[in-house]
Design a protein around this motif. Structure first.
Motif, PDB file in Angstrom:
ATOM      1  N   LEU A  62      86.141  83.518  37.641  1.00 59.97           N
ATOM      2  CA  LEU A  62      85.417  84.409  38.538  1.00 59.97           C
ATOM      3  C   LEU A  62      85.911  84.129  39.950  1.00 59.97           C
ATOM      4  O   LEU A  62      85.832  82.997  40.421  1.00 59.97           O
ATOM      5  CB  LEU A  62      83.910  84.178  38.439  1.00 59.97           C
ATOM      6  N   LEU A  63      86.430  85.151  40.599  1.00 57.79           N
ATOM      7  CA  LEU A  63      87.002  84.978  41.930  1.00 57.79           C
ATOM      8  C   LEU A  63      86.353  85.956  42.892  1.00 57.79           C
ATOM      9  O   LEU A  63      86.264  87.158  42.611  1.00 57.79           O
ATOM     10  CB  LEU A  63      88.518  85.199  41.900  1.00 57.79           C
ATOM     11  N   GLU A  64      85.885  85.441  44.019  1.00 54.69           N
ATOM     12  CA  GLU A  64      85.250  86.290  45.026  1.00 54.69           C
ATOM     13  C   GLU A  64      85.792  85.953  46.407  1.00 54.69           C
ATOM     14  O   GLU A  64      86.331  84.861  46.607  1.00 54.69           O
ATOM     15  CB  GLU A  64      83.733  86.123  44.974  1.00 54.69           C
ATOM     16  N   GLY A  65      85.679  86.878  47.345  1.00 54.71           N
ATOM     17  CA  GLY A  65      86.332  86.712  48.631  1.00 54.71           C
ATOM     18  C   GLY A  65      85.439  86.450  49.813  1.00 54.71           C
ATOM     19  O   GLY A  65      85.917  86.404  50.949  1.00 54.71           O
ATOM     20  N   MET A  66      84.130  86.249  49.606  1.00 54.78           N
ATOM     21  CA  MET A  66      83.204  86.125  50.738  1.00 54.78           C
ATOM     22  C   MET A  66      82.552  84.748  50.829  1.00 54.78           C
ATOM     23  O   MET A  66      81.526  84.591  51.484  1.00 54.78           O
ATOM     24  CB  MET A  66      82.112  87.200  50.616  1.00 54.78           C
ATOM     25  N   GLU A  67      83.143  83.744  50.204  1.00 54.97           N
ATOM     26  CA  GLU A  67      82.508  82.422  50.143  1.00 54.97           C
ATOM     27  C   GLU A  67      82.249  81.841  51.526  1.00 54.97           C
ATOM     28  O   GLU A  67      81.214  81.216  51.770  1.00 54.97           O
ATOM     29  CB  GLU A  67      83.383  81.472  49.312  1.00 54.97           C
ATOM     30  N   GLU A  68      83.183  82.045  52.454  1.00 56.37           N
ATOM     31  CA  GLU A  68      83.044  81.416  53.771  1.00 56.37           C
ATOM     32  C   GLU A  68      81.939  82.038  54.614  1.00 56.37           C
ATOM     33  O   GLU A  68      81.538  81.469  55.630  1.00 56.37           O
ATOM     34  CB  GLU A  68      84.377  81.499  54.535  1.00 56.37           C
ATOM     35  N   THR A  69      81.449  83.207  54.220  1.00 51.54           N
ATOM     36  CA  THR A  69      80.386  83.856  54.992  1.00 51.54           C
ATOM     37  C   THR A  69      79.131  84.066  54.159  1.00 51.54           C
ATOM     38  O   THR A  69      78.343  84.963  54.431  1.00 51.54           O
ATOM     39  CB  THR A  69      80.880  85.203  55.560  1.00 51.54           C
ATOM     40  N   GLY A  70      78.947  83.243  53.138  1.00 49.13           N
ATOM     41  CA  GLY A  70      77.699  83.277  52.395  1.00 49.13           C
ATOM     42  C   GLY A  70      77.742  83.972  51.057  1.00 49.13           C
ATOM     43  O   GLY A  70      76.703  84.155  50.421  1.00 49.13           O
ATOM     44  N   SER A  71      78.935  84.398  50.616  1.00 43.93           N
ATOM     45  CA  SER A  71      79.077  85.031  49.295  1.00 43.93           C
ATOM     46  C   SER A  71      78.154  86.227  49.126  1.00 43.93           C
ATOM     47  O   SER A  71      77.418  86.344  48.144  1.00 43.93           O
ATOM     48  CB  SER A  71      78.827  84.008  48.179  1.00 43.93           C
ATOM     49  N   ASP A  72      78.193  87.147  50.106  1.00 40.19           N
ATOM     50  CA  ASP A  72      77.369  88.347  50.042  1.00 40.19           C
ATOM     51  C   ASP A  72      77.576  89.068  48.712  1.00 40.19           C
ATOM     52  O   ASP A  72      78.696  89.341  48.303  1.00 40.19           O
ATOM     53  CB  ASP A  72      77.732  89.315  51.179  1.00 40.19           C
ATOM     54  N   GLY A  73      76.485  89.405  48.059  1.00 41.20           N
ATOM     55  CA  GLY A  73      76.526  90.176  46.829  1.00 41.20           C
ATOM     56  C   GLY A  73      76.747  89.358  45.569  1.00 41.20           C
ATOM     57  O   GLY A  73      76.506  89.857  44.463  1.00 41.20           O
ATOM     58  N   LEU A  74      77.189  88.105  45.703  1.00 41.91           N
ATOM     59  CA  LEU A  74      77.536  87.323  44.516  1.00 41.91           C
ATOM     60  C   LEU A  74      76.294  86.839  43.767  1.00 41.91           C
ATOM     61  O   LEU A  74      76.292  86.756  42.540  1.00 41.91           O
ATOM     62  CB  LEU A  74      78.414  86.134  44.901  1.00 41.91           C
ATOM     63  N   TYR A  75      75.236  86.516  44.497  1.00 41.78           N
ATOM     64  CA  TYR A  75      74.016  86.024  43.850  1.00 41.78           C
ATOM     65  C   TYR A  75      73.457  87.068  42.883  1.00 41.78           C
ATOM     66  O   TYR A  75      73.105  86.765  41.744  1.00 41.78           O
ATOM     67  CB  TYR A  75      72.959  85.672  44.904  1.00 41.78           C
ATOM     68  N   GLU A  76      73.375  88.303  43.366  1.00 40.96           N
ATOM     69  CA  GLU A  76      72.880  89.372  42.515  1.00 40.96           C
ATOM     70  C   GLU A  76      73.829  89.618  41.338  1.00 40.96           C
ATOM     71  O   GLU A  76      73.397  89.919  40.224  1.00 40.96           O
ATOM     72  CB  GLU A  76      72.716  90.654  43.333  1.00 40.96           C
ATOM     73  N   PHE A  77      75.143  89.474  41.592  1.00 37.43           N
ATOM     74  CA  PHE A  77      76.134  89.700  40.546  1.00 37.43           C
ATOM     75  C   PHE A  77      75.979  88.708  39.398  1.00 37.43           C
ATOM     76  O   PHE A  77      75.981  89.095  38.224  1.00 37.43           O
ATOM     77  CB  PHE A  77      77.546  89.606  41.138  1.00 37.43           C
ATOM     78  N   ILE A  78      75.837  87.420  39.713  1.00 36.43           N
ATOM     79  CA  ILE A  78      75.740  86.436  38.634  1.00 36.43           C
ATOM     80  C   ILE A  78      74.402  86.554  37.906  1.00 36.43           C
ATOM     81  O   ILE A  78      74.318  86.258  36.711  1.00 36.43           O
ATOM     82  CB  ILE A  78      75.957  84.988  39.143  1.00 36.43           C
ATOM     83  N   GLU A  79      73.377  86.999  38.598  1.00 39.98           N
ATOM     84  CA  GLU A  79      72.094  87.236  37.935  1.00 39.98           C
ATOM     85  C   GLU A  79      72.251  88.345  36.889  1.00 39.98           C
ATOM     86  O   GLU A  79      71.723  88.242  35.774  1.00 39.98           O
ATOM     87  CB  GLU A  79      71.039  87.620  38.967  1.00 39.98           C
ATOM     88  N   LYS A  80      73.004  89.392  37.247  1.00 40.13           N
ATOM     89  CA  LYS A  80      73.229  90.496  36.309  1.00 40.13           C
ATOM     90  C   LYS A  80      74.121  90.077  35.145  1.00 40.13           C
ATOM     91  O   LYS A  80      74.025  90.625  34.051  1.00 40.13           O
ATOM     92  CB  LYS A  80      73.866  91.677  37.047  1.00 40.13           C
ATOM     93  N   GLN A  81      75.027  89.125  35.396  1.00 38.22           N
ATOM     94  CA  GLN A  81      76.013  88.737  34.382  1.00 38.22           C
ATOM     95  C   GLN A  81      75.549  87.601  33.468  1.00 38.22           C
ATOM     96  O   GLN A  81      76.270  87.221  32.546  1.00 38.22           O
ATOM     97  CB  GLN A  81      77.318  88.301  35.074  1.00 38.22           C
ATOM     98  N   LYS A  82      74.353  87.068  33.685  1.00 40.98           N
ATOM     99  CA  LYS A  82      73.944  85.878  32.941  1.00 40.98           C
ATOM    100  C   LYS A  82      73.812  86.132  31.439  1.00 40.98           C
ATOM    101  O   LYS A  82      73.954  85.202  30.639  1.00 40.98           O
ATOM    102  CB  LYS A  82      72.638  85.319  33.509  1.00 40.98           C
ATOM    103  N   ASP A  83      73.553  87.377  31.063  1.00 38.86           N
ATOM    104  CA  ASP A  83      73.415  87.689  29.643  1.00 38.86           C
ATOM    105  C   ASP A  83      74.648  88.392  29.077  1.00 38.86           C
ATOM    106  O   ASP A  83      74.615  88.869  27.943  1.00 38.86           O
ATOM    107  CB  ASP A  83      72.179  88.576  29.422  1.00 38.86           C
ATOM    108  N   SER A  84      75.719  88.458  29.862  1.00 37.98           N
ATOM    109  CA  SER A  84      76.949  89.093  29.368  1.00 37.98           C
ATOM    110  C   SER A  84      78.143  88.175  29.613  1.00 37.98           C
ATOM    111  O   SER A  84      78.474  87.339  28.758  1.00 37.98           O
ATOM    112  CB  SER A  84      77.145  90.462  30.028  1.00 37.98           C
ATOM    113  N   PHE A  85      78.767  88.275  30.765  1.00 40.16           N
ATOM    114  CA  PHE A  85      79.965  87.483  31.042  1.00 40.16           C
ATOM    115  C   PHE A  85      79.697  85.978  30.997  1.00 40.16           C
ATOM    116  O   PHE A  85      80.541  85.189  30.582  1.00 40.16           O
ATOM    117  CB  PHE A  85      80.534  87.874  32.411  1.00 40.16           C
ATOM    118  N   LEU A  86      78.511  85.554  31.408  1.00 43.59           N
ATOM    119  CA  LEU A  86      78.196  84.130  31.502  1.00 43.59           C
ATOM    120  C   LEU A  86      77.460  83.587  30.287  1.00 43.59           C
ATOM    121  O   LEU A  86      77.196  82.383  30.225  1.00 43.59           O
ATOM    122  CB  LEU A  86      77.351  83.860  32.756  1.00 43.59           C
ATOM    123  N   VAL A  87      77.148  84.429  29.336  1.00 37.24           N
ATOM    124  CA  VAL A  87      76.229  84.028  28.273  1.00 37.24           C
ATOM    125  C   VAL A  87      76.777  82.892  27.406  1.00 37.24           C
ATOM    126  O   VAL A  87      76.006  82.040  26.945  1.00 37.24           O
ATOM    127  CB  VAL A  87      75.862  85.253  27.402  1.00 37.24           C
TER     128      VAL A  87
END
Length: 597
Positions: free
Chosen positions: A225-250
């Motif tokens: 999993l690669l994202e580009g906003m880590e240095e400024t707080g990872s905007d949008g990533l928290y919601e993304f991993i919450e949505k993926q917990k039962d699919s990509f991350l399961v």
């Protein structure tokens, strides 16, 4: 003649004790030993977890038995070969030399790819570089596709910027290699720069690529999993991993993050980071705040007179790491007592109570000259340093003199104490909270002179969090304390304290099997044990991943202690980059040896 069995199987000297087999006068036995590497390779999919010491002991016992029987004329030659396969298949099926040799011969290609990536100015903090950030994510996805990954790019929304408009966030790239349910699945996360974090990203991609190029089956399933906003707080990533917990991350078993560096020239494994509570202490005469759950920030902006002075701030609730953000609009009201604008100190100085004086007065009450945090309840929440922790810190190679030279100081905060060892310094750097004052917005800071009295100033400071500290609790402690300090000044000015970041600390168990796998991989590649370290900085997504997935996390860095992260001359050494690739290759194999429950 004598034959070194470990050397025969892996093609290079091994640090294990030398085990010899006398095959003199026995050509058939010699032939059986010669075919062992090929047979071992064929059976390499077996996942036998065998202790090397027990293996060698058992091998020696059977060897002695065979020697006795051979002298008695017993025909045990075929059994001898099968015995070797059963004992050595699980341990030596990992083709270490072949994999690392591929890295050596292709290192120029790997370095060239890194140069091309570094040339892309993908800086998440600079909105003018957003096209470069989008391009970087596209390049990453293409690289993963080329090596056979199952790649997806996910839209995670937009980012509101200071002028009230919005721009697209860079897409999150996910990739999957292998879907064997009998294997562990490991997941890797990455963020930005040469050492932080493009070299580690490529090292992981190249680790998978090497297995693919040599047609060697990956020992574990790998998801990236690669994202580009880590240095400024990872905007949008928290919601993304919450949505993926039962699919990509399961089906993820373990999570690896390589967004950190070594402490010295010795390799390291990171098992903890501090959290961070970042505050704005705002001193002004009158403020009106509005919170809306109906209108967007851009729509709210249009409700104010165009000549009004506006400040737009994004506030992330500390109790909702994976929740929605709250937008606040602040406006300076015109019909109030006190100065409406910046004043000239020659004309008004001595007649008004200045906001800057108030602000400096309360900031001075946050921490003592000796480094003691003065906010009640902060220090009391911290666990004392245990004997086990003290011993772990004591074993770390860390030179105080070199440390002071590198940062250009002659004395450290705690160097005048009787117990001023490197243990004390590392403990305060990693596992105790600290207050740092970062700046004052609204104050005159340009070169030259300006005799201004600012009408409004905002002090910015943070408190690094450690285990047992809770951001919502810290927010209340700080706010109550500063308001009590401010009240004693009997100032007519207004104080507003806001926590804009509430990131939890993260701490893992360094005795977990995942860390044992990391230690084994480092010993194999670098020939020494790693330092077990913690980070004084904050990687807030680590705790969020742990909360969402419930899986163990390890931070496995390859960056050097002198890489100068975020500086103008940030770098990564060829040694760390290439050997780090070998480390990741080896680590995947070590993880495969963990018994899957």
């Amino acid at each position: 003649m004598e034959e070194n069995i470990t050397e025969c199987l892996v093609g290079q000297p091994c640090k294990a004790p030398r085990v010899s087999l006398d095959t003199s006068g026995d050509p058939e036995a010699r032939q059986n030993i010669d075919v062992l590497p090929a047979l071992t390779q064929k059976l390499g999919k077996a996942h036998q977890v065998v202790s090397i010491l027990g293996l060698l002991s058992e091998h020696q016992r059977k060897t002695n038995e065979m020697r006795k029987r051979t002298k008695a004329g017993d025909q045990m030659k075929g059994t001898r070969s099968v015995c070797f396969l059963l004992l050595f298949t699980g341990v030596f099926s990992f083709r270490f030399q072949e994999l690392t040799q591929y890295v050596n011969t292709h290192q120029e290609d790997f370095v060239q790819t890194l140069k091309e990536w570094i040339a892309v100015e993908s800086d998440s903090s600079d909105v003018t570089k957003r096209p470069d950030l989008h391009r970087m994510m596209e390049m990453t996805a293409e690289k993963l596709k080329l090596i056979g990954g199952k790649v997806e790019m996910s839209d995670i929304g937009t980012q509101m910027i200071a002028n009230g408009s919005s721009i697209s966030l860079p897409k999150v790239v996910t990739a999957q290699f292998g879907e064997d349910p009998t294997k562990h699945t490991v997941w890797n996360l990455y963020g930005r720069g040469a050492s932080d974090n493009k070299a580690p990203v490529l090292a992981w991609i190249h680790a998978v690529q090497v297995y693919k190029e040599l047609n060697i089956e990956l020992p574990v399933n790998v998801k990236l999993l690669l994202e580009g906003m880590e240095e400024t707080g990872s905007d949008g990533l928290y919601e993304f991993i919450e949505k993926q917990k039962d699919s990509f991350l399961v089906d993820v078993d373990y999570i690896i993050i390589s967004d950190c560096v070594w402490l010295s020239k010795r390799p390291a494994i990171t098992y903890g980071t501090r959290g961070n509570c970042y505050f704005f202490a705002e001193d002004l005469h009158v403020q009106m705040a509005m919170k809306s759950s109906v209108l967007s920030p851009a729509e709210l902006l249009t409700q104010f007179h165009p000549n009004s002075s506006l400040t737009l701030k994004l506030s992330i609730p500390a109790h909702k790491i994976l929740g929605q953000s709250s937008w606040w609009i602040e406006r300076e009201v015109q019909e109030v007592e006190g100065p409406k604008k910046d004043l000239h100190s020659g004309v008004y100085g001595g007649t008004v109570i200045e906001p800057m004086t108030d602000l400096i007065g309360i900031l001075d009450k946050l921490i003592s000259a000796e480094g003691q945090i003065l906010v009640p309840g902060i220090r009391e929440a911290v666990e004392p340093l245990s004997d086990e922790e003290w011993k772990r810190l004591q074993e770390i190679q860390f030179d105080l003199h070199t440390y002071k030279q590198e940062i250009g100081v002659t004395r450290l905060m705690y160097s005048n104490k009787a117990r001023a060892t490197h243990v004390e310094v590392l403990a305060h750097r990693w596992r105790y909270p600290t207050v740092s004052i970062h700046g004052i917005e609204g104050a005159f800071s340009s070169s030259g002179t300006k005799t201004v009295i600012p009408a409004k100033v905002i002090g910015k400071f943070s408190i690094r969090q450690v285990p047992n500290m809770d951001p919502p609790t810290v927010e209340k402690q700080v706010s109550d304390y500063l308001h009590s300090v401010f009240a004693k000044r009997k100032s007519p000015n207004k104080l507003n304290v806001t926590m804009v970041i509430g990131a939890k600390p993260w701490l893992a168990d360094p005795k977990h099997m995942l860390y044992e796998a990391g230690k084994a991989a480092i010993r194999k590649v670098f020939g020494e044990d790693p330092d077990l370290i913690r980070e004084g900085g904050t990687i807030p997504i680590a705790q969020a991943f742990q909360d969402v997935t419930g899986k163990s996390i390890i931070m496995l860095p390859i960056g050097g202690f002198d890489d100068g992260l975020h500086s103008q001359n940030e770098k990564i050494s060829r040694y760390n980059y290439i050997e780090g690739t070998k480390l990741f290759i080896t680590f995947l194999n070590e993880v495969s040896q963990i018994k899957k429950s």
